[in-house]
Every structure is written in structure tokens, then in C-alpha cells.
Design an enzyme around this catalytic site. Structure first.
Site, PDB file in Angstrom:
ATOM      1  CG  HIS A 154      63.369  38.759 -24.202  1.00  0.00           C
ATOM      2  ND1 HIS A 154      63.489  39.993 -24.818  1.00  0.00           N
ATOM      3  CD2 HIS A 154      64.618  38.232 -24.201  1.00  0.00           C
ATOM      4  CE1 HIS A 154      64.746  40.193 -25.166  1.00  0.00           C
ATOM      5  NE2 HIS A 154      65.451  39.144 -24.803  1.00  0.00           N
ATOM      6  CE1 TYR A 178      67.640  38.329 -30.601  1.00  0.00           C
ATOM      7  CE2 TYR A 178      68.562  36.436 -31.765  1.00  0.00           C
ATOM      8  CZ  TYR A 178      68.529  37.255 -30.654  1.00  0.00           C
ATOM      9  OH  TYR A 178      69.369  37.029 -29.603  1.00  0.00           O
ATOM     10  CG  ASP A 200      65.457  40.910 -28.635  1.00  0.00           C
ATOM     11  OD1 ASP A 200      65.680  42.133 -28.477  1.00  0.00           O
ATOM     12  OD2 ASP A 200      66.159  40.019 -28.123  1.00  0.00           O
TER      13      ASP A 200
END
Length: 413
Positions: free
Chosen positions: A404, A266, A306
Site C-alpha cells: 500500500h 483496518y 485500509d
């Protein structure tokens, strides 16, 4: 995407700009239009773009459906359906302007009151679409299921934007997701868990996935957090980058399998006012890249998660309006290019779909998922040496519950 939602990021456009759409979907209120009423326009053979701007007033029929038949091909011309207003209950004004290419000879426009587009991701929504671009449709663009006799692993990744909140949703079941997708490994980002929460979540999350590895933010509680959940026991597990300045926010879990390393990452959001931009591009990205290259000395590497960067203009619905938004600055895009792609890591989705507009993030604030005004921020990056083993790199835009969508990778072994 988040990191406190980077509130300046999505949809920084003037009210006068209109998006170029292949098919238009709108639930905006217009004068005389109720909350439930909206207009859906669809065509049979999408690949629309445009003719000169015209104004056409259509009389609304009793059954709320109007067919427009075009007897000739309009190849080479462009059309964009910009906006639709409903006035009272008697008429519709459709404003049209220029944009892509009509290849169909019979176009139908359906005005369906009270209905919505069930698959908005199949609508090509982009402010500046290029010739040859098309919207991502997993139903038609994914290959046939891989044969059971072909050795493979199925990996999934999802920024869940708060795991406890997701699990409380009435219409969400982690077990049903696992049964439907039959993944071997699930990588999570932005779990927002604290260490004290992990054991209870681990025991109740998924049966049959007995190997799970979690890292949580200790510098800011209930923030960030990543995990790997697997039914295959990894050979080894690592947490973080091994650099104290980067490892207090729970941003990376690395698991080692027989044939590759898998990283659930992340990447820090540059934040409101781009306050963390310098840290992101001068410290985090180079450190992560160097860590991946060190791992690659022994076996190939896959980074998923992500990554908080829409790399190219095709990866964001409104490029011009977001030039100084976190996730689409020139600095972040160059960093993504130099630290990952130019060092031999392949964007597997873009390799498989070079001209496909597929988003993985839609901001809540503007209802972006309903109109497909999104960003592609979630990736599977794979070492070049194993890129040709990728059978399918895909997005699952129909799965809601977060801002998402999950992404997947099927890897032939």
C-alpha cells in the site's frame, strides 16, 4: 488489503485480455529480450486513446529511439497501446487497439532499453477507462502548500503490511518520512505487532511524536493491528468498537482532538472464497458505522485506513475480472455506500478528484506497482459537516516499502 493476502483477488483475468493504457510500461520478458531490457513508450501530451487496430513493424535504430510525428489532431478517435514484443535485436512489433483520445499533434514513442518508468502511477492503467478519466499525478494535482498562518492539521495513514519488516528495510527511514511530510498524526494499519513488541517500537520509531496508541490482535498473534502516532496529545483514546465479537483483532484506534475524532481502522478482508463476507457486511460495517454516528453526536468524525473496498469501477484497474474478488464484490460496495457514504461520511479524495484514477494498493504477486495495476482501498472519510475544511486529500505513490502507499489529508481548522 491482506488478511492472509486474499490470494484470489488481484488480476483475475484471462491471458487474452489486454489492459487499456494511456502510456505503456512493460518489463515482461519477450523472445530475445534480456532481463534488463524492456520497452518504455511515452508521449508528450498524454490523453491517448485510439485508432483501429493496426500492426506496425518498427526498425530499431542504433540509438534505440524512434520518433513518430503525427501531423494532425486525432480528436474523437481512440487508441490503446496493448503489448510490445521485441524479437532478436533488430525489430519491434507494436500491437495497437482502440481506447481513449489523442489531443496531441506531435506524438513521440521512445524505445529505451534498460530503463523503466520512474512514475508508473502517472500512467492511466484501466481495463475500461471512461471519457474524462485521468491518472493521478501528485506533482500537478495537489494544491500549493498551505500557508503557515492558516491553522491546520496534517494527517497521514498507511497500511504498512508488517511494521517490523518495514523498519528493517535499508532504504526506509521513519524519521525521513516525518521530515519530508511534516505530518502531525500518522495512522498505521496492519502493523502485525504483538503487545510485547510495542514498547520497543514506540521508543525507537519517531522522535518528537511522543503520543502513540497501539492495539494488537490477541486472537491471532502477529496479525492485523492498528496504531495512531501523534505529536499532539489527544483529549481521549479508545480501542476497538466496544463489542467483544469485533475487538480481538486490533482493528481500530480512536483518538479525540479539540475539533474532531480520528479513527485509524483496518476493515476485515472478506478473504479467500469470501469466507468472511457475511461477517464483514452484516456485522462489522454496520457496527463501525453506528459507532461513528454515535461519536458524531459530539463532534465530527474522520475515519482513515485500509477499508478493503474499491468502491467504484474507477477505483480498480480491472473491474470486470474482479467481480467476485474480496474488496470488489457488489455486496461490499453496497455496504460501503449504505453504511458510510449514505450516512453522511464523505470520500474526501473522490470529492476532490471525481475523475482521477489513483490507486493505493498494488499486489506483490503480479508486480502491480510497476505497471500501476492497482486498487484504491485506503481512504479518508470525513463527516459532511467538515468536508469543506479539507484543503487536500492525496496519495503518496512514490513511497514504497509496503503493498500500500500512504495517503494524506490536510485539514483546515
Amino acid at each position: 488489503m491482506n488478511d492472509e493476502d486474499s490470494s484470489n483477488l488481484q488480476d483475475q483475468v484471462s491471458s487474452e485480455e489486454k489492459p487499456a493504457l494511456i502510456k505503456t510500461y512493460s518489463k515482461r520478458k519477450a523472445k530475445g529480450l534480456s532481463d534488463k531490457d524492456h520497452v518504455q513508450i511515452a508521449n508528450n501530451d498524454s490523453d491517448i486513446s485510439g485508432v483501429k487496430r493496426t500492426k506496425r513493424r518498427l526498425k530499431k535504430s542504433a540509438v534505440d529511439t524512434i520518433d513518430l510525428k503525427t501531423s494532425q489532431s486525432m480528436s474523437g478517435q481512440e487508441q490503446v497501446i496493448g503489448s510490445i514484443e521485441m524479437k532478436g535485436e533488430t525489430s519491434i512489433r507494436a500491437k495497437r487497439k482502440v481506447s481513449s483520445k489523442i489531443t496531441t499533434s506531435n506524438m513521440k514513442a521512445h524505445v529505451s532499453v534498460g530503463l523503466s518508468v520512474e512514475e508508473p502511477w502517472t500512467v492511466l492503467t484501466h481495463k475500461k477507462p471512461q471519457k474524462g478519466w485521468t491518472a493521478y499525478n501528485p506533482e500537478t494535482m495537489r494544491p500549493p502548500p498551505i500557508g503557515a498562518s492558516t491553522p491546520h492539521m496534517k494527517l497521514m495513514s498507511w497500511n504498512v503490511n508488517g511494521l517490523r519488516a518495514l523498519l528493517k528495510l535499508e532504504n526506509f527511514s521513519a524519521l525521513q518520512l516525518a521530515q519530508r511530510e511534516n505530518f502531525d498524526v500518522l495512522c498505521l494499519q496492519e502493523t502485525k505487532l504483538q503487545e510485547k513488541d510495542v514498547d520497543a517500537i514506540r521508543q525507537s520509531l519517531l522522535q518528537g511524536y511522543d503520543n502513540s496508541y497501539w492495539t494488537c490482535s490477541v486472537s491471532k498473534l502477529g496479525y492485523s493491528g492498528t496504531a495512531v502516532i501523534s505529536r499532539i496529545k489527544p483529549l481521549s483514546v479508545r480501542y476497538g468498537l466496544g463489542i467483544s465479537d469485533h475487538d480481538t483483532e486490533g482493528r481500530l484506534v480512536t483518538v479525540e482532538f479539540d475539533n474532531f475524532y480520528l479513527l485509524s481502522g483496518y476493515v476485515p478482508n472478506s478473504g479467500d472464497g469470501l469466507r468472511r463476507l457475511s461477517y464483514r457486511i452484516t456485522q462489522w460495517d454496520p457496527s463501525l458505522s453506528n459507532y461513528m454516528k454515535d461519536l458524531e453526536r459530539s463532534k465530527p468524525v474522520i475515519l482513515t485506513g485500509d477499508l478493503n473496498c474499491a468502491h467504484q469501477e474507477i477505483d480498480i484497474w480491472n473491474p470486470a475480472g474482479n467481480k467476485r474478488s474480496a474488496g470488489f464484490t457488489d455486496e461490499e460496495r453496497r455496504s460501503f455506500q449504505t453504511n458510510f457514504l449514505e450516512r453522511g461520511f464523505v470520500d474526501t479524495f473522490r470529492k476532490q478528484h471525481p475523475n482521477v484514477v489513483g490507486y493505493t494498493y498494488w499486489g506483490y504477486r503480479h508486480g502491480g506497482r510497476k505497471t500501476n495495476k492497482g486498487w484504491r482501498l485506503d481512504y479518508f472519510l470525513a463527516s459532511e459537516s467538515m468536508a469543506n475544511q479539507v484543503y487536500d486529500s492525496y496519495i503518496l505513490p512514490d513511497i514504497a516499502g509496503s503493498d500500500h502507499s500512504p495517503i494524506g489529508l490536510i485539514l483546515k481548522l
